[in-house]
Motif scaffolding. Structure first.
Motif, PDB file in Angstrom:
ATOM      1  N   UNK A 114      66.964  23.224  57.481  1.00 26.53           N
ATOM      2  CA  UNK A 114      66.452  23.488  58.825  1.00 26.53           C
ATOM      3  C   UNK A 114      65.313  22.516  59.071  1.00 26.53           C
ATOM      4  N   UNK A 115      65.484  21.641  60.063  1.00 23.07           N
ATOM      5  CA  UNK A 115      64.520  20.572  60.307  1.00 23.07           C
ATOM      6  C   UNK A 115      63.941  20.675  61.716  1.00 23.07           C
ATOM      7  N   UNK A 116      63.318  19.617  62.169  1.00 22.21           N
ATOM      8  CA  UNK A 116      62.605  19.613  63.442  1.00 22.21           C
ATOM      9  C   UNK A 116      63.530  19.164  64.577  1.00 22.21           C
ATOM     10  N   UNK A 117      63.572  17.888  64.875  1.00 18.51           N
ATOM     11  CA  UNK A 117      64.329  17.395  66.019  1.00 18.51           C
ATOM     12  C   UNK A 117      65.751  16.988  65.649  1.00 18.51           C
ATOM     13  N   UNK A 156      56.115  28.325  69.420  1.00 20.14           N
ATOM     14  CA  UNK A 156      56.974  29.351  68.794  1.00 20.14           C
ATOM     15  C   UNK A 156      57.792  28.755  67.657  1.00 20.14           C
ATOM     16  N   UNK A 157      57.172  27.823  66.913  1.00 23.82           N
ATOM     17  CA  UNK A 157      57.903  27.093  65.876  1.00 23.82           C
ATOM     18  C   UNK A 157      58.483  28.019  64.824  1.00 23.82           C
ATOM     19  N   UNK A 158      57.672  28.961  64.328  1.00 24.13           N
ATOM     20  CA  UNK A 158      58.175  29.818  63.264  1.00 24.13           C
ATOM     21  C   UNK A 158      59.364  30.643  63.728  1.00 24.13           C
ATOM     22  N   UNK A 159      59.307  31.168  64.938  1.00 24.34           N
ATOM     23  CA  UNK A 159      60.411  31.965  65.464  1.00 24.34           C
ATOM     24  C   UNK A 159      61.676  31.121  65.599  1.00 24.34           C
ATOM     25  N   UNK A 160      61.520  29.879  66.004  1.00 24.22           N
ATOM     26  CA  UNK A 160      62.689  29.016  66.169  1.00 24.22           C
ATOM     27  C   UNK A 160      63.270  28.602  64.819  1.00 24.22           C
ATOM     28  N   UNK A 161      62.403  28.401  63.840  1.00 27.86           N
ATOM     29  CA  UNK A 161      62.890  28.120  62.481  1.00 27.86           C
ATOM     30  C   UNK A 161      63.630  29.334  61.938  1.00 27.86           C
ATOM     31  N   UNK A 162      63.057  30.518  62.133  1.00 25.15           N
ATOM     32  CA  UNK A 162      63.701  31.746  61.657  1.00 25.15           C
ATOM     33  C   UNK A 162      65.062  31.946  62.315  1.00 25.15           C
ATOM     34  N   UNK A 163      65.173  31.608  63.589  1.00 24.47           N
ATOM     35  CA  UNK A 163      66.449  31.760  64.294  1.00 24.47           C
ATOM     36  C   UNK A 163      67.520  30.854  63.689  1.00 24.47           C
ATOM     37  N   UNK A 164      67.142  29.636  63.320  1.00 23.24           N
ATOM     38  CA  UNK A 164      68.110  28.723  62.718  1.00 23.24           C
ATOM     39  C   UNK A 164      68.469  29.156  61.296  1.00 23.24           C
ATOM     40  N   UNK A 180      63.115  21.341  56.344  1.00 28.89           N
ATOM     41  CA  UNK A 180      63.264  19.905  56.485  1.00 28.89           C
ATOM     42  C   UNK A 180      62.100  19.179  57.106  1.00 28.89           C
ATOM     43  N   UNK A 181      60.867  19.580  56.768  1.00 26.52           N
ATOM     44  CA  UNK A 181      59.690  18.853  57.240  1.00 26.52           C
ATOM     45  C   UNK A 181      58.495  19.274  56.414  1.00 26.52           C
ATOM     46  N   UNK A 182      57.653  18.310  56.045  1.00 23.42           N
ATOM     47  CA  UNK A 182      56.454  18.638  55.269  1.00 23.42           C
ATOM     48  C   UNK A 182      55.524  19.560  56.040  1.00 23.42           C
ATOM     49  N   UNK A 183      55.560  19.483  57.367  1.00 24.16           N
ATOM     50  CA  UNK A 183      54.715  20.328  58.190  1.00 24.16           C
ATOM     51  C   UNK A 183      55.107  21.790  58.175  1.00 24.16           C
TER      52      UNK A 183
END
Length: 245
Positions: A114-117, A156-164, A180-183
């Motif tokens: 699970x990554x960013x863009x 809402x980054x965490x929520x979107x990561x959790x959804x994926x 999929x990101x150091x951040x």
């Protein structure tokens, strides 16, 4: 043991996140040198940014070698400049992407990323092919959260990561997740607890592997692909990177 951790972008706040994750995993006697690049892009999102990040990364790898680093970690999930860094350095160099993939294969049959863009997906897929691990990865999923928005509550980054992650488990048959990101380093533990499956942060994976390589005393092979750069002239902005042979 001295571990040189290089964030190939120029964002100090992300380096702080990386350093905090590394400190939790590192051995008590390991000294951490966590730095971002002096010059280059503020974030690495796709092949274009990746190309411009390599010179700044190599400068930090060279500094780490001069300081006597026992191993290096490249803290970008694209494994930015990994082969070039291995050619430059004698000490082992571990990319957080490759480290995360390998750790996932040790604790699950199949994993998802699970990554960013979305633009980062082809880079990660190509790396999986290069490492021979594409059959173990069910899918690379993008949240479409920009890297620099990961620590912004409004994104809402965490929520979107959790959804994926939920979709990867339900639709793709993943048994573990690699972030999929150091951040995203500070999210792994809480997401693992939420979903009841291993969620792997590449920073932690790379730190542990780099320490292990240093502990057994292996160096980067200088025969073949990672042989030292040949001495030659470099011009313009790159003159400072001319190999000395």
């Amino acid at each position: 043991m001295l571990l040189n951790i290089v964030n190939p972008n120029t964002t100090a706040a992300m380096t702080a996140t990386i350093a905090a994750a590394a400190a939790k995993a590192a051995r008590p006697d390991t000294r951490l040198r966590a730095v971002e690049s002096e010059f280059g892009p503020a974030s690495i999102e796709g092949a274009y940014d990746d190309a411009f990040a390599v010179p700044g990364l190599l400068a930090r790898i060279a500094e780490g070698e001069a300081d006597g680093a026992d191993a290096h970690v490249i803290a970008c999930f694209d494994d930015t400049g990994l082969d070039a860094a291995r050619a430059l350095a004698d000490a082992p160099v571990v990319g957080i992407g490759e480290a995360g993939f390998h750790v996932a294969t040790l604790i699950a049959h199949r994993f998802a990323v699970v990554t960013t863009l979305s633009r980062s997906v082809p880079v990660i897929e190509n790396n999986l092919l290069r490492y021979g691990l594409e059959r173990r990865c069910t899918r690379v999923r993008a949240t479409d959260v920009p890297v620099l928005e990961l620590d912004n509550p409004a994104s809402a980054a965490r929520a979107r990561i959790a959804a994926e992650i939920f979709r990867a488990l339900e639709d793709d048959g993943a048994e573990a997740i690699v972030l999929g990101c150091a951040g995203m380093a500070d999210l792994a533990a809480s997401l693992s607890a939420e979903f009841g499956i291993p969620v792997i942060d590449g920073v932690v994976a790379a730190v542990v592997l780099a320490e292990g390589l240093a502990a057994i005393g292996v160096k980067t092979s200088k025969r073949g692909g990672f042989a030292r750069p040949l001495a030659k002239s470099y011009s313009g902005l790159f003159a400072r990177f001319a190999p000395k042979g």
